[in-house]
Design an enzyme around this catalytic site. Structure first.
Site, PDB file in Angstrom:
ATOM      1  CG  HIS A  57      -1.780 -59.639 -21.627  1.00 54.77           C
ATOM      2  ND1 HIS A  57      -2.859 -58.721 -21.367  1.00 54.77           N
ATOM      3  CD2 HIS A  57      -1.538 -60.237 -20.314  1.00 54.77           C
ATOM      4  CE1 HIS A  57      -3.260 -58.863 -20.107  1.00 54.77           C
ATOM      5  NE2 HIS A  57      -2.542 -59.518 -19.438  1.00 54.77           N
ATOM      6  CG  PHE A  58      -1.938 -65.043 -27.330  1.00 54.74           C
ATOM      7  CD1 PHE A  58      -0.769 -65.208 -26.237  1.00 54.74           C
ATOM      8  CD2 PHE A  58      -2.681 -66.011 -27.545  1.00 54.74           C
ATOM      9  CE1 PHE A  58      -0.584 -66.471 -25.822  1.00 54.74           C
ATOM     10  CE2 PHE A  58      -2.433 -67.347 -27.013  1.00 54.74           C
ATOM     11  CZ  PHE A  58      -1.629 -67.522 -26.246  1.00 54.74           C
ATOM     12  CG  ASN A  89      -4.264 -55.692 -22.005  1.00 59.61           C
ATOM     13  OD1 ASN A  89      -4.410 -56.817 -22.329  1.00 59.61           O
ATOM     14  ND2 ASN A  89      -3.121 -55.303 -21.255  1.00 59.61           N
ATOM     15  CE  LYS A 138      -8.009 -58.584 -15.914  1.00 58.59           C
ATOM     16  NZ  LYS A 138      -6.697 -58.820 -16.344  1.00 58.59           N
ATOM     17  CG  HIS A 220      -2.478 -60.995 -11.621  1.00 57.17           C
ATOM     18  ND1 HIS A 220      -3.071 -59.809 -10.990  1.00 57.17           N
ATOM     19  CD2 HIS A 220      -2.421 -60.653 -12.927  1.00 57.17           C
ATOM     20  CE1 HIS A 220      -3.487 -59.195 -11.847  1.00 57.17           C
ATOM     21  NE2 HIS A 220      -3.302 -59.517 -13.023  1.00 57.17           N
ATOM     22  CG  ASP A 286      -0.493 -61.529 -16.264  1.00 52.19           C
ATOM     23  OD1 ASP A 286      -0.823 -61.206 -17.313  1.00 52.19           O
ATOM     24  OD2 ASP A 286      -0.417 -60.635 -15.098  1.00 52.19           O
ATOM     25  CG  HIS A 290       6.192 -55.423 -22.653  1.00 49.97           C
ATOM     26  ND1 HIS A 290       5.224 -54.809 -23.278  1.00 49.97           N
ATOM     27  CD2 HIS A 290       5.789 -55.805 -21.305  1.00 49.97           C
ATOM     28  CE1 HIS A 290       4.183 -54.627 -22.278  1.00 49.97           C
ATOM     29  NE2 HIS A 290       4.362 -55.186 -21.194  1.00 49.97           N
TER      30      HIS A 290
END
Ligand code: DOR
Ligand code: ZN
Length: 426
Positions: A57-58, A89, A138, A220, A286, A290
Site C-alpha cells: 500500500h504505497f 485502497n 483486489k 496474508h 502487506d 501509517h
C-alpha cells in the site's frame, strides 16, 4: 553484453559461481566466463533474483502524509524488492479505468522500481474494463483501512467470473465481514478476538463454494483454521512476515494492530512452520504504513497496518543465515512464484528474464532501525531485529542501490503496460 555480473548466483535451484550477461535489461546468457562493456565482480557474494512483493500500500494518491509512490518504492528497493503490486485502497480508490490510468501515470513518474496496479472490486464497478491494464483484481471481504467492501455472495461470484473471463489473479482479503465483531478493543488480544480465525476460515470457505477455475489468491493468511480451509482449494496462498514473526503478546500496542490480526504464539508458529515447508506460494509484505501520529492514539481508533516492504527480505535472509529457512523457499516465495503466478518474466535468474537482481554479503548482519529505513512513516515493528540488507540492487540491468545509497535513475515502470508494449499481451 552490456553488463556482466559475476558472483555466486542462485541458478537452477542452487548457487553457482558464474557470470550473468545482460543485454537490453534482460538476462541474455549465464556462463562460466563472459565479457561485457561493464563488469561487476562480486566474488563469493551471492546474487539472487530481485524480490517481487505482490501486496503493498504505497498510499498514493490520497494519503501522502503516510507514504507516496516515491518513498514507498525507494523503501522497497533498499530491501531488495524490485517489483511491487500496489493495492487500490487509495483516495480516490482505484476502482475505475480512469483512476487506474491516472495512478499509472503518476507512479511511472515517481517509482524507483517496477510495479503493477491492482483494480479494486466494488459491488457494482466495471472492474472488467480495468482488468486488461491491471496486474490483478483486489477484493476486500472484510473491512480495513479505506477498504472497498464486497460481502454479498452475488458480488463475490461476479468478481470471480470476471477474474476467470479476463484470466487475472483475484487477490482476496479473506475475513468475513459478518463475523468481525465491532466491540471495544484496548489491546492486540482484543483486536484478535474481534477478528477471529473463524472469519478467515469462513471467507475462504465461501470463496471455495464459488470456485470456478478463476485464479484466486488468498492474501496474508493468519491462522491454522485459514490454512485448513485453503487445503481444500486450489487457491494460491500469501503470507506476511508479521504473521510469522509477531504475535499478540508482543509489546507493540497500536503499532502491532493489523488486519487480519497477529494472533497467538501457536498460530504464529503454525504459519511459520508451513512457510518453512514451502506450503505458501508467496511472501508479501502487506506494507501498510501509517504515520507515528496516526498510530499514537487510543487503541480503538488507531488505524491497522504495519510497514514492511524494506525489512521483508532482509529479515528472511537473516533467518536463512541462522538455519531457520531454506534459501530455496526464500527465493521461490519472494520472487519466482509471484513471477509465475502473475505471468511476468521476472523473479528468476534465467535467460530471457528481466535482470532484476540483488547482491548479498551474508556476513553483513545489522540491527534494524526504524529511523534509517526509507519509508515516510519512520518506524518499524522490527526495531532491533537482525537483518541482512542487499549490498547492491539492479533493476533491469542497471545498478540502483549500492552500499546503502541510490546510485541509479528513477526508471520504474508498469509491468502490465510494458508487457503489452513488447507484444506479450494476452
Ligand atoms: O492492516 C491492514 N492495513 N490491513 C489491510 O487490509 C489494509 C491495510 C491498510 O491499507 O492500512
Ligand atoms: Zn493489504
Amino acid at each position: 553484453m552490456d553488463t556482466v555480473i559475476e558472483g555466486r548466483a542462485w541458478f537452477n535451484g542452487r548457487f553457482e559461481q558464474c557470470c550473468i550477461g545482460i543485454k537490453d535489461g534482460k538476462i541474455a546468457a549465464i556462463k562460466r566466463d563472459l565479457s561485457g562493456d561493464r563488469t561487476y565482480h562480486y566474488g563469493d557474494m551471492i546474487v539472487l533474483p530481485g524480490a517481487i512483493d505482490p501486496h503493498v500500500h504505497f498510499r498514493d494518491p490520497g494519503f501522502k502524509d503516510k507514504e507516496d509512490f516515491s518513498t514507498g518504492s525507494m523503501s522497497a528497493a533498499f530491501g531488495g524488492v524490485t517489483c511491487a503490486f500496489d493495492m487500490p485502497n487509495t483516495k480516490p480508490a482505484t476502482i475505475t479505468l480512469d483512476e487506474l490510468r491516472e495512478k499509472r501515470a503518476m507512479a511511472s513518474m515517481r517509482s524507483w522500481i517496477d510495479f503493477g496496479l491492482f483494480a479494486g472490486v466494488t459491488p457494482n464497478n466495471d472492474v472488467g474494463a480495468m482488468a486488461r491494464e491491471a496486474i490483478g483484481l483486489k477484493m476486500f471481504m472484510g473491512s480495513s483501512t479505506q477498504s472497498i467492501l464486497v460481502t454479498e455472495v452475488r458480488d463475490i461470484a461476479r468478481a470471480m467470473e470476471i477474474a476467470k473471463e479476463r484470466n487475472k489473479v483475484l487477490s482476496v482479503h479473506a475475513e468475513d465481514e459478518h463475523l468481525i465483531k465491532k466491540g471495544p478493543a484496548l489491546s492486540l488480544n482484543d483486536h484478535a478476538t474481534n477478528r477471529p480465525s473463524k472469519a478467515e476460515e469462513n471467507a475462504i470457505q465461501r470463496l471455495a463454494k464459488l470456485s470456478n477455475g478463476a485464479k484466486v489468491n488468498i492474501c496474508h493468511v493468519s491462522s491454522p483454521e485459514g490454512m485448513a480451509a485453503l487445503n481444500a482449494t486450489s487457491f494460491t496462498r500469501e503470507v506476511t512476515p508479521h504473521h510469522m514473526l509477531l504475535d499478540a503478546s508482543v509489546r507493540l500496542g497500536t503499532n502491532g494492530k493489523v488486519n487480519p490480526p497477529i494472533r497467538t504464539r501457536e498460530d504464529r508458529d503454525a504459519i511459520f512452520s508451513a512457510f518453512q515447508k514451502g506450503w505458501f506460494n508467496m511472501l508479501a509484505s502487506d506494507h501498510a504504513p501509517h504515520s507515528i501520529d496516526d498510530k499514537h492514539q487510543e487503541f480503538g481508533p488507531a488505524p491497522s497496518g504495519v510497514p514492511g516492504v524494506e525489512t521483508m527480505v532482509p529479515l528472511m535472509l537473516s533467518l536463512v543465515k541462522k538455519g531457520r529457512l531454506d534459501m530455496s523457499v526464500l527465493v521461490s516465495s519472494c520472487a519466482q512464484n509471484a513471477g509465475d503466478i502473475f505471468g511476468l518474466k521476472k523473479g528468476r535468474i534465467s535467460v530471457g528474464y528481466d535482470a532484476d537482481l540483488m547482491v548479498i554479503d551474508p556476513g553483513r548482519t545489522v540491527r534494524i532501525e526504524g529511523g534509517s529505513l526509507h519509508s515516510k512513516c519512520g518506524w518499524t515493528p522490527y526495531e532491533g531485529w537482525d537483518a541482512i540488507f542487499p549490498a547492491s540492487v539492479f533493476l533491469r540491468g542497471e545498478e540502483l542501490i549500492k552500499e546503502g545509497s541510490i546510485v541509479g535513475e528513477r526508471k520504474g515502470r508498469d509491468v502490465v503496460a510494458s508487457q503489452q508494449l513488447s507484444g506479450r499481451s494476452e
